[in-house]
Design a protein around this motif. Sequence first.
Motif, mmCIF file in Angstrom:
data_model
loop_
_atom_site.group_PDB
_atom_site.id
_atom_site.type_symbol
_atom_site.label_atom_id
_atom_site.label_comp_id
_atom_site.label_asym_id
_atom_site.label_seq_id
_atom_site.Cartn_x
_atom_site.Cartn_y
_atom_site.Cartn_z
ATOM 1 N N LEU A 106 3.856 6.995 4.103
ATOM 2 C CA LEU A 106 4.517 6.401 5.024
ATOM 3 C C LEU A 106 5.977 6.336 4.961
ATOM 4 C CD1 LEU A 106 2.274 3.052 4.682
ATOM 5 C CD2 LEU A 106 1.769 5.155 6.160
ATOM 6 N N THR A 152 -1.739 -0.261 5.929
ATOM 7 C CA THR A 152 -1.540 0.746 6.334
ATOM 8 C C THR A 152 -1.779 1.411 7.663
ATOM 9 O OG1 THR A 152 -2.399 1.732 4.046
ATOM 10 C CG2 THR A 152 -2.065 3.203 5.743
ATOM 11 N N SER A 206 5.270 3.608 13.270
ATOM 12 C CA SER A 206 5.765 4.883 12.552
ATOM 13 C C SER A 206 6.952 5.295 13.689
ATOM 14 C CB SER A 206 4.645 5.934 12.377
ATOM 15 O OG SER A 206 4.136 6.229 13.589
ATOM 16 N N SER A 262 1.224 0.044 9.537
ATOM 17 C CA SER A 262 2.454 0.883 9.145
ATOM 18 C C SER A 262 2.476 2.055 10.035
ATOM 19 C CB SER A 262 2.767 1.220 7.761
ATOM 20 O OG SER A 262 3.799 1.885 7.654
ATOM 21 N N ARG A 263 1.379 2.724 10.289
ATOM 22 C CA ARG A 263 1.300 3.956 11.022
ATOM 23 C C ARG A 263 1.396 3.557 12.491
ATOM 24 N NH1 ARG A 263 -1.578 8.460 9.528
ATOM 25 N NH2 ARG A 263 -2.542 8.683 11.681
ATOM 26 N N ASP A 286 0.219 5.581 -0.039
ATOM 27 C CA ASP A 286 0.887 4.991 1.157
ATOM 28 C C ASP A 286 2.567 5.005 0.700
ATOM 29 O OD1 ASP A 286 -1.361 3.934 2.149
ATOM 30 O OD2 ASP A 286 -1.012 2.171 1.706
#
Length: 374
Positions: free
Chosen positions: A152, A246, A253, A249-250, A148
Amino acid sequence: MFRVSCAVIARLACAAALCWAGAASADQADLHVGETTRVFHPAVARNWRGAKTEALVTRIWYPVDMSVPQTPREIGAPGHPIFHGHAAADDAPLSTVRTSYPLLVLSHGTGGTADSLDWLAAALAAQGYVVAGTNHPGNTAAAPLTRDGFMLWWERATDASEVLDGVLADPMLGPHVDRERIGAVGFSLGGYTVLELAGARTNLQAFERFCTSPQADAICHPPEAARISDASGAAPLTLDDLSPQTRASRARSGASYRDPRVKAVFAIAPALGEAFDSASFADVVIPVSLLAGEADVTAPVATNIHRIAGLMPNAHVEMVPGASHYTFLDTCLADVVAHLAGICEDGPGVDRDAVHALAADRAVRFFAATLPAR
């Protein structure tokens, strides 16, 4: 676009200190360099990235009076130094030459550390800048790399903004920061990070398409990926394998990570050019300067600095002949060059210290012009 001749670089090698002094604005005199470390604890912990720390461990370079002695130093793990460091005064009082100083947040490259840019941070501090660089959790040589932390990338901009929060609140430094004179400087993935701080938006899907296409190049397979140490290793994961954090977060983005406190950015060998598209820089209204080596094959120039420059026609661009990607790391100690040839050796005729002098000169001049003293 500007290209610097080898002769110019050679002259800079002979007079690096003079170059830094000559680049300063009229109210800046050469100063000694102080160093200190802060551990900032932002509201959102960073250990969800798989990192060992919840904090932002931050190295700070700053100007101190010429009367304060500096101690020579080397950079690396205790007992295992890798790089030459700039002499500095540990935890010395901030210089009293001026009542306030501009602040620069610094972002290191993939799997690196803030200290690996000591050559630049110290040069800027000697010209009157406070420079704060954090070790990005999960993506630093100071701790094991995690998937990650490695993938990220946009989260690094939040690290930088929270470092700004921390420095401005710091009882020693905060009262002496000119809050109208804040900039950002970064190398490689750190160059991408400071562009995000300027308002650039990531197109993650475009980058992933590029890296699965026949055009994919070295930026899709950074050598540091081999050091990912968490349970996922380097094996590909499906979206179903990702943690809720995760996936969240994506999903963000492509958000804006613009920090309105940042008034100018200087990006060295910026990476992830293929993660930007024609709309990515629509909100970037502050001055941007880009610099890279013509021999960079780690962040290939066609798909990185030149692509970014093509999408940002108002940015200043400078190419350094002969310099490769890792030329912009600190200069290696002689006894580690053979062992770490990939990051320590430069091409024939390339003087790393001279390239550093040139880049530091350009950064000082850029920030003197874009963050002028009031």
